[in-house]
Design an enzyme around this catalytic site. Sequence first.
Site, short mmCIF file in Angstrom:
data_model
loop_
_atom_site.label_atom_id
_atom_site.label_comp_id
_atom_site.label_asym_id
_atom_site.label_seq_id
_atom_site.Cartn_x
_atom_site.Cartn_y
_atom_site.Cartn_z
N HIS A 96 0.52 60.91 64.73
CA HIS A 96 0.81 59.56 64.22
C HIS A 96 0.73 59.60 62.69
O HIS A 96 -0.09 60.33 62.13
CB HIS A 96 -0.18 58.56 64.80
CG HIS A 96 0.20 57.14 64.53
ND1 HIS A 96 -0.01 56.55 63.31
CD2 HIS A 96 0.81 56.21 65.31
CE1 HIS A 96 0.45 55.30 63.35
NE2 HIS A 96 0.95 55.07 64.55
N GLU A 153 8.72 56.89 64.46
CA GLU A 153 7.83 55.92 63.84
C GLU A 153 8.16 55.84 62.36
O GLU A 153 7.71 56.67 61.57
CB GLU A 153 6.38 56.37 64.02
CG GLU A 153 5.91 56.28 65.47
CD GLU A 153 4.99 55.09 65.67
OE1 GLU A 153 5.23 54.33 66.62
OE2 GLU A 153 4.06 54.91 64.88
P1 PGA Z 1 2.98 48.38 64.71
O1 PGA Z 1 2.37 49.83 64.93
O2 PGA Z 1 3.54 47.94 66.03
O3 PGA Z 1 1.81 47.54 64.27
O4 PGA Z 1 4.02 48.49 63.67
C1 PGA Z 1 3.11 50.81 65.62
C2 PGA Z 1 2.41 52.13 65.59
O5 PGA Z 1 1.82 52.50 64.56
O6 PGA Z 1 2.41 52.85 66.60
#
Ligand code: PGA
Length: 228
Positions: A96, A153
């Site tokens: 992540h 992401e």
């Molecule tokens: P968010 O986070 O939905 O708050 O944008 C997504 C993530 O970091 O997996």
Amino acid sequence: MKKLVIANWKSHKNLTTIEEWMDVFISKLGKSLIPGKVDISIAPSAPFLSPVANDLDHGVTISSQDVSPFPPGKYTGASNAKQLASLGVKYAIVGHSERRRYFHEDHAVVANKVTQCLEAGITPVVCVDDEYIAAQAAAITPEEAGRCVVAYEALSAIGTGNNMDVAHVAEVTADIKELFGPVPVLYGGSVSAENVAEYKAVSDGWLVGTASLEVDDFMALVTVVAGF
Ligand code: PGA
């Protein structure tokens, strides 16, 4: 194929707030047709994997937010993939952007996490952003890459309320499938009940942070996905 929705609670919540969330979630889910239509997985912080797992039925699974890049052994503080598998963890989020940024994880570390997960029977959810999709794919063997789930992401969209343009998500999703193979590709970055339908045709599921913290927001989101 059913869409996969993973609730990433990050480093939020405690035992009390988790129990409150779960009570509402399980009672509402039990009265709905959602479980047959959506694959739902909840990713709490590691200490709460068991309490959440014990509360779950209706086919909802638990996911880990991270995993050790090492096998079982002398690695103080690490939760290894075999330990997580023994708790019933189905998916582990690896790489992540917050792990890369605050814990200095690089592509090689993420690749080791992928190996550990796959050996333990956990499906890694490899998070990537535009600039390093190819570099991350190159660090993982093609055989292992083909057994991953990948999450696109976009840093600019995470936690900002500015979800990524769907045309761009479509392009990146295609690039990821070229590099990793025909794997499920999720999108993550300010996904909510209000915008998830935009991605229906391009994403195999969603990694949801902010919109998973309040149980009503998350129920609204999975209700929309169940209607696809
Ligand atoms: P968010 O986070 O939905 O708050 O944008 C997504 C993530 O970091 O997996």
